[in-house]
Design an enzyme around this catalytic site. Structure first.
Site, mmCIF file in Angstrom:
data_model
loop_
_atom_site.group_PDB
_atom_site.id
_atom_site.type_symbol
_atom_site.label_atom_id
_atom_site.label_comp_id
_atom_site.label_asym_id
_atom_site.label_seq_id
_atom_site.Cartn_x
_atom_site.Cartn_y
_atom_site.Cartn_z
ATOM 1 N N THR A 97 12.231 0.090 4.181
ATOM 2 C CA THR A 97 12.858 -1.356 3.748
ATOM 3 C C THR A 97 11.205 -1.549 2.941
ATOM 4 O O THR A 97 10.241 -1.304 2.957
ATOM 5 C CB THR A 97 13.428 -1.796 4.072
ATOM 6 N N LYS A 225 -2.973 -5.004 8.076
ATOM 7 C CA LYS A 225 -3.050 -2.928 8.501
ATOM 8 C C LYS A 225 -4.287 -3.193 8.918
ATOM 9 O O LYS A 225 -3.864 -2.061 10.215
ATOM 10 C CB LYS A 225 -3.750 -2.528 6.265
HETATM 11 N N1 HSE Z 1 -0.330 -2.433 -2.161
HETATM 12 C C1 HSE Z 1 -1.014 -1.440 -0.998
HETATM 13 C C2 HSE Z 1 -2.042 -1.471 -1.346
HETATM 14 C C3 HSE Z 1 0.297 -0.179 -0.967
HETATM 15 O O1 HSE Z 1 -2.859 -1.178 -2.420
HETATM 16 O O2 HSE Z 1 -2.645 -0.704 -0.399
HETATM 17 C C4 HSE Z 1 0.251 0.646 0.030
HETATM 18 O O3 HSE Z 1 0.399 0.077 1.330
#
Ligand code: HSE
Length: 346
Positions: A97, A225
């Site tokens: 999701t 991240k």
């Molecule tokens: N928006 C994210 C990026 C998508 O540009 O890395 C992948 O997680």
């Protein structure tokens, strides 16, 4: 392997397509036969069947009708995610999701329920890991099931399995990475003369940016991240956004990129996590020398450099966004689960 799939957006659809195209290959090479027993979406209904759903038919009817719940007996439609989690007979929850990077919910709750019910989980969703990494890995360990998340960072490029399997026996003390594709793509365009606004529109048009592109351009997606990386790979304790110094790429101009190039460097949005002195995490634009492995990371590619106590530095570069790439990471998680401890030693 019976799979319950949450999310049937671009990633979920690509995952189903890959299962269908690779069915013979998976069976021949890994003894893996995947049967999708349920699919749930937020706005397009749900469907399940104890004996499995016809994945190709599901893809076709969803394309034609925009819904997944247009099936009649013996298929059962209209159950909520919670009902499916309780009533479906499945081995693995595949959760793709869209991410909520404010709380990680409701996906974290779906994952908790699956793990507590002794089901493995593979997810491509950053939200639950960002806020609940240690809690969820602990629940998985207590219940003797796997919780895998290869697609959450660097999409299809195998970062976590490199650290867990390829570098088994190593301690990773430092991570440096370009882990947001949108900003890396934008910086590549800006270096070629595009304005910031043109670059962001192009990244949106190509579908790389988050629904709210400010999460990318202001560094929050990379921060989310690198928090996951810090906990999962460097073993840091719970980390929140407040522990991360975050700066995005607003204000970077073609002139600055050109000037950097003349000085033998390039400007990249670099995420760092380090245990070198005291634990530190940051995301900011940095001048990266051309000789550095991350300097060659262009466009939507991502790159990571890990410093291990066994072989020193190792770097990988590969696609960091894209539905197909992310789906391939989910597929690898399923194979890892099928192969059990053989590829999962920590
Ligand atoms: N928006 C994210 C990026 C998508 O540009 O890395 C992948 O997680």
């Amino acid at each position: 392997m019976r799979v319950l799939l949450l999310g049937f957006g671009n990633v979920g659809r690509q995952f189903c397509e890959m299962l269908s195209v690779k069915a013979n290959f998976l069976k021949a090479n890994y003894g893996l036969e995947v049967c999708v027993v349920g699919v749930a979406t937020r706005h397009r209904g749900s469907v399940c069947a104890a004996n499995g759903l016809p994945v190709e038919g599901l893809l076709k009817t969803e394309e034609e009708t925009g819904r997944v719940d247009v099936w009649e007996q013996p298929y059962s439609v209209g159950q909520s995610v919670d009902e499916l989690l309780e009533s479906c007979d499945y081995d693995v929850l595949v959760e793709c999701t869209s991410p909520n990077i404010e709380t990680g919910e409701p996906a974290a709750d779906y994952i908790r329920k699956a793990l507590r019910g002794k089901h493995h989980v593979a997810t491509s969703n950053k939200g639950p890991l960002l806020f609940h990494f240690h809690e969820l890995t602990e629940i998985a360990a207590v219940n003797g099931v796997y919780f895998l998340y290869e697609g959450t960072v660097m999409a299809g490029t195998p970062l976590f399995s490199l650290a867990r399997c390829g570098l088994a026996g190593s301690r990773i003390r430092r991570f440096e990475g370009i882990i947001n594709s949108t900003t890396n793509y934008m910086l590549t365009l800006i270096a070629a003369g595009s304005s910031f606004d043109e670059a962001v529109r192009d990244a949106q048009r190509r579908g790389y940016a988050e629904v709210d592109p400010t999460l990318d351009v202001d560094g929050w997606d990379a921060a989310a991240k690198v928090i996951i990386v810090a906990q999962a790979i460097l073993g840091m304790p719970v980390v929140g956004f407040r522990s991360v110094a975050v700066e995005g790429i607003r204000g970077i101009t073609p002139y600055m990129m050109d000037d950097a190039r003349r000085r033998g460097v390039c400007i990249k949005l670099v995420a760092r996590a380090s245990l070198d002195e005291e634990p530190s995490i940051s995301v900011k634009p940095e001048a990266v020398p051309f000789s550095h492995p991350l300097a060659s990371v262009e466009g939507i590619n991502n790159g990571a450099l890990l410093l291990s106590d066994t072989i020193g530095e190792i770097s990988i570069i590969g696609p960091g966004a894209g539905a197909r790439e992310t789906a391939s990471a989910l597929l690898r998680d399923l194979i890892a689960i099928e192969m059990g401890g053989k590829v999962l030693e920590r």
